[in-house]
Design a protein around this motif. Structure first.
Motif, PDB file in Angstrom:
ATOM      1  N   PRO A 138       0.820  -1.221   0.000  1.00  0.00           N
ATOM      2  CA  PRO A 138       0.000   0.000   0.000  1.00  0.00           C
ATOM      3  C   PRO A 138       0.847   1.262   0.000  1.00  0.00           C
ATOM      4  O   PRO A 138       1.899   1.320   0.630  1.00  0.00           O
ATOM      5  N   LEU A 139       0.391   2.270  -0.724  1.00  0.00           N
ATOM      6  CA  LEU A 139       1.106   3.544  -0.798  1.00  0.00           C
ATOM      7  C   LEU A 139       1.144   4.256   0.549  1.00  0.00           C
ATOM      8  O   LEU A 139       2.124   4.927   0.868  1.00  0.00           O
ATOM      9  N   HIS A 140       0.080   4.116   1.356  1.00  0.00           N
ATOM     10  CA  HIS A 140      -0.033   4.986   2.535  1.00  0.00           C
ATOM     11  C   HIS A 140       0.751   4.484   3.745  1.00  0.00           C
ATOM     12  O   HIS A 140       0.874   5.198   4.723  1.00  0.00           O
ATOM     13  N   ALA A 141       1.297   3.235   3.664  1.00  0.00           N
ATOM     14  CA  ALA A 141       1.891   2.650   4.869  1.00  0.00           C
ATOM     15  C   ALA A 141       3.395   2.441   4.750  1.00  0.00           C
ATOM     16  O   ALA A 141       4.015   1.892   5.651  1.00  0.00           O
ATOM     17  N   THR A 142       3.998   2.856   3.647  1.00  0.00           N
ATOM     18  CA  THR A 142       5.425   2.659   3.446  1.00  0.00           C
ATOM     19  C   THR A 142       6.083   4.008   3.148  1.00  0.00           C
ATOM     20  O   THR A 142       5.420   4.914   2.637  1.00  0.00           O
ATOM     21  N   GLY A 143       7.365   4.117   3.455  1.00  0.00           N
ATOM     22  CA  GLY A 143       8.082   5.367   3.214  1.00  0.00           C
ATOM     23  C   GLY A 143       8.119   5.715   1.737  1.00  0.00           C
ATOM     24  O   GLY A 143       7.753   6.828   1.333  1.00  0.00           O
ATOM     25  N   VAL A 144       8.555   4.750   0.908  1.00  0.00           N
ATOM     26  CA  VAL A 144       8.585   5.011  -0.537  1.00  0.00           C
ATOM     27  C   VAL A 144       7.178   5.291  -1.055  1.00  0.00           C
ATOM     28  O   VAL A 144       6.974   6.124  -1.945  1.00  0.00           O
ATOM     29  N   GLY A 145       6.183   4.621  -0.484  1.00  0.00           N
ATOM     30  CA  GLY A 145       4.793   4.814  -0.900  1.00  0.00           C
ATOM     31  C   GLY A 145       4.315   6.233  -0.628  1.00  0.00           C
ATOM     32  O   GLY A 145       3.672   6.851  -1.476  1.00  0.00           O
ATOM     33  N   THR A 168      -0.911  -2.023  10.888  1.00  0.00           N
ATOM     34  CA  THR A 168      -0.436  -2.187  12.267  1.00  0.00           C
ATOM     35  C   THR A 168      -1.215  -1.162  13.101  1.00  0.00           C
ATOM     36  O   THR A 168      -1.910  -0.305  12.535  1.00  0.00           O
ATOM     37  N   PRO A 169      -1.071  -1.197  14.422  1.00  0.00           N
ATOM     38  CA  PRO A 169      -1.761  -0.180  15.246  1.00  0.00           C
ATOM     39  C   PRO A 169      -1.273   1.234  14.935  1.00  0.00           C
ATOM     40  O   PRO A 169      -1.912   2.212  15.327  1.00  0.00           O
ATOM     41  N   TYR A 170      -0.124   1.351  14.232  1.00  0.00           N
ATOM     42  CA  TYR A 170       0.442   2.673  13.985  1.00  0.00           C
ATOM     43  C   TYR A 170       0.215   3.175  12.567  1.00  0.00           C
ATOM     44  O   TYR A 170       0.675   4.258  12.206  1.00  0.00           O
ATOM     45  N   THR A 171      -0.470   2.389  11.732  1.00  0.00           N
ATOM     46  CA  THR A 171      -0.764   2.842  10.376  1.00  0.00           C
ATOM     47  C   THR A 171      -1.606   4.115  10.431  1.00  0.00           C
ATOM     48  O   THR A 171      -2.562   4.181  11.214  1.00  0.00           O
ATOM     49  N   VAL A 172      -1.240   5.103   9.623  1.00  0.00           N
ATOM     50  CA  VAL A 172      -2.021   6.336   9.556  1.00  0.00           C
ATOM     51  C   VAL A 172      -3.278   6.073   8.745  1.00  0.00           C
ATOM     52  O   VAL A 172      -3.199   5.779   7.544  1.00  0.00           O
ATOM     53  N   THR A 173      -4.446   6.147   9.382  1.00  0.00           N
ATOM     54  CA  THR A 173      -5.684   5.854   8.663  1.00  0.00           C
ATOM     55  C   THR A 173      -6.610   7.075   8.622  1.00  0.00           C
ATOM     56  O   THR A 173      -7.670   7.028   8.011  1.00  0.00           O
ATOM     57  N   GLU A 179      -2.800  13.648   4.810  1.00  0.00           N
ATOM     58  CA  GLU A 179      -2.679  14.866   3.980  1.00  0.00           C
ATOM     59  C   GLU A 179      -1.571  15.765   4.511  1.00  0.00           C
ATOM     60  O   GLU A 179      -0.750  16.287   3.749  1.00  0.00           O
ATOM     61  N   SER A 180      -1.555  15.918   5.815  1.00  0.00           N
ATOM     62  CA  SER A 180      -0.562  16.806   6.409  1.00  0.00           C
ATOM     63  C   SER A 180       0.843  16.225   6.223  1.00  0.00           C
ATOM     64  O   SER A 180       1.810  16.952   5.986  1.00  0.00           O
ATOM     65  N   GLU A 181       0.954  14.895   6.321  1.00  0.00           N
ATOM     66  CA  GLU A 181       2.267  14.266   6.089  1.00  0.00           C
ATOM     67  C   GLU A 181       2.717  14.434   4.635  1.00  0.00           C
ATOM     68  O   GLU A 181       3.905  14.623   4.357  1.00  0.00           O
ATOM     69  N   LEU A 182       1.755  14.332   3.702  1.00  0.00           N
ATOM     70  CA  LEU A 182       2.114  14.449   2.285  1.00  0.00           C
ATOM     71  C   LEU A 182       2.571  15.874   1.967  1.00  0.00           C
ATOM     72  O   LEU A 182       3.490  16.077   1.165  1.00  0.00           O
ATOM     73  N   GLU A 196       4.509   1.562  10.638  1.00  0.00           N
ATOM     74  CA  GLU A 196       3.176   1.662  10.045  1.00  0.00           C
ATOM     75  C   GLU A 196       2.853   0.485   9.123  1.00  0.00           C
ATOM     76  O   GLU A 196       1.696   0.208   8.827  1.00  0.00           O
ATOM     77  N   MET A 197       3.926  -0.208   8.650  1.00  0.00           N
ATOM     78  CA  MET A 197       3.737  -1.377   7.776  1.00  0.00           C
ATOM     79  C   MET A 197       4.112  -2.651   8.528  1.00  0.00           C
ATOM     80  O   MET A 197       3.457  -3.675   8.396  1.00  0.00           O
ATOM     81  N   THR A 198       5.197  -2.600   9.300  1.00  0.00           N
ATOM     82  CA  THR A 198       5.698  -3.757  10.043  1.00  0.00           C
ATOM     83  C   THR A 198       6.144  -3.273  11.422  1.00  0.00           C
ATOM     84  O   THR A 198       6.855  -2.275  11.512  1.00  0.00           O
ATOM     85  N   LEU A 199       5.743  -3.964  12.467  1.00  0.00           N
ATOM     86  CA  LEU A 199       6.184  -3.594  13.813  1.00  0.00           C
ATOM     87  C   LEU A 199       7.694  -3.766  13.890  1.00  0.00           C
ATOM     88  O   LEU A 199       8.247  -4.739  13.380  1.00  0.00           O
ATOM     89  N   GLY A 200       8.367  -2.817  14.494  1.00  0.00           N
ATOM     90  CA  GLY A 200       9.813  -2.907  14.635  1.00  0.00           C
ATOM     91  C   GLY A 200      10.585  -2.355  13.443  1.00  0.00           C
ATOM     92  O   GLY A 200      11.800  -2.450  13.403  1.00  0.00           O
ATOM     93  N   ALA A 201       9.856  -1.815  12.464  1.00  0.00           N
ATOM     94  CA  ALA A 201      10.541  -1.294  11.271  1.00  0.00           C
ATOM     95  C   ALA A 201      10.085   0.138  10.985  1.00  0.00           C
ATOM     96  O   ALA A 201       8.896   0.422  10.908  1.00  0.00           O
TER      97      ALA A 201
END
Lengths: 251, 251
Positions: A138-145, A168-173, A179-182, A196-201
């Protein structure tokens, strides 16, 4: 203009391609029945065409009787210039970053509403990540995304923000938060994720721009934590991204 | 048993595959005429089939009007398990070696009478090498090639030794000398080349063995000179090759 289904040539070609189209990341080894079902073909037709594909080397029959993609298609796929040229040009820069950080390094492009990973470097000291070359996330949960989403066309942006799935519990939903991050990606020149994609990463990523300043790809690294290293990591990524961009432009 | 050429289905499938078969490393962007000629098809037939291939995403029409391999075939090719599984398993070990040496690192298998490069790591500090992922090079002039030749079936060995082409002034072209080097690969567990493929580039390579002790692949590095580093490089390669072999075997 489009192919006429009653033209036997066009129709057979379409059926052959439909058989190849049944393969994907989740279904990379298939029985004849699964292939016939997936391509909506009678078993006898599928059998005859699969035999042709095996003879040519596009498919291989594995020991368990299922069919898998063969070496000849692998070699053919490597000739795809969009992927191979960018990978080839970016490769030494990715390895420089890997050599300096021993972190997982990613090169990715946008493929519709997802991130497509063109290359990934990771050693045993690197943090585990779910990416794989050719995989989509997913685009919204990865740095490159997030980088690619920040520079995506309006309609892609709107579609993605309507369906922010929680991974994950930390995914921005929350759309407003994303929008503010973008906007920050545009202002600061980098994106980050924290588990946001994998715990511990965690990840940091920057855009790669072509000759016309268009964002063509994203370059990112995955680390266990960012903390005080952020400025150093972002600087290393920017140097590499500028090098790749320069190499992409015709001299 | 073989396909009947008068069966329109089989015949169209074969023609479609013939079109894809025209692409190779030396011809990765082709005009419609080149495609038709290469596949021995009338222009009208080639045109119709190429249109199907473009619609499906197997081919893409580039800005200059020539056809190139598309992203969909690239993604399909990555599903080939022989290549992708070995690459995926070997990848962290390759990166460990790269991280420790900053040399060009190669993972290769034998493809007929040539070496096929499955993966290559190289940074800007690495010595230039002619390899490229998906490329094929001669078995007798590369480190990974000598390893694979030492463990190749007798008929491959005999064919290769009959045609030892000279690539640099240092390429081994005397069959007796190469024979003696191949025996040393068996005895010492590694192969080396000294400017035999590219001037200024030396290589050391070791075999990767599967569960039945068969040699499945070769792992090598390319450096400007070997000298006193040889023992250290060979030891690092052996550790990585054993790790890859262990990971390949079912637990």
């Amino acid at each position: 203009m489009a192919g006429n289904a009653r033209d036997p040539g066009v129709s057979v070609a379409a059926r052959l391609l439909a058989l190849l189209g049944v393969f994907d990341e989740k279904a990379s080894a298939l029985t004849l029945t699964e292939l016939a079902d997936g391509a909506e073909l009678p078993i006898a037709t599928a059998h005859r065409m699969v035999r042709e594909l095996v003879e040519w080397g596009a498919l291989v029959r594995a020991e368990d009787g299922r069919y898998v993609v063969g070496r000849r298609l692998w070699k053919l796929g490597l000739l795809a210039p969009d992927q191979s040229d960018l990978r080839e040009i970016a490769s030494p820069f990715l390895h420089d970053i890997y050599g300096a950080t021993l972190a997982t390094v990613h090169l990715a492009i946008r493929d519709g509403d997802e991130v497509l990973y063109l290359d990934r470097l990771a050693g045993h000291a690197s943090v585990p990540a779910v990416s794989r070359v050719g995989a989509r996330l997913p685009l919204h949960a990865t740095g490159v995304g997030k980088v690619l989403l920040a520079y995506a066309p309006r309609e892609v942006h709107d579609r993605v923000l309507r369906t922010l799935t929680r991974i994950t519990p930390y995914t921005v939903t929350r759309p407003a938060q994303l929008e503010s991050e973008l906007r920050r990606v545009h202002r600061d020149g980098y994106a980050q994720t924290v588990e946001e994609m994998t715990l511990g990463a965690c990840s940091v990523a920057v855009p790669i721009r072509g000759g016309d300043e268009d964002v063509l790809a994203a370059l990112g690294i995955v680390v266990p934590r960012i903390g005080r290293d952020r400025a150093r990591l972002v600087a290393a990524l920017h140097v590499a991204a500028q090098g790749i961009g320069r190499s992409l432009r015709p001299a």
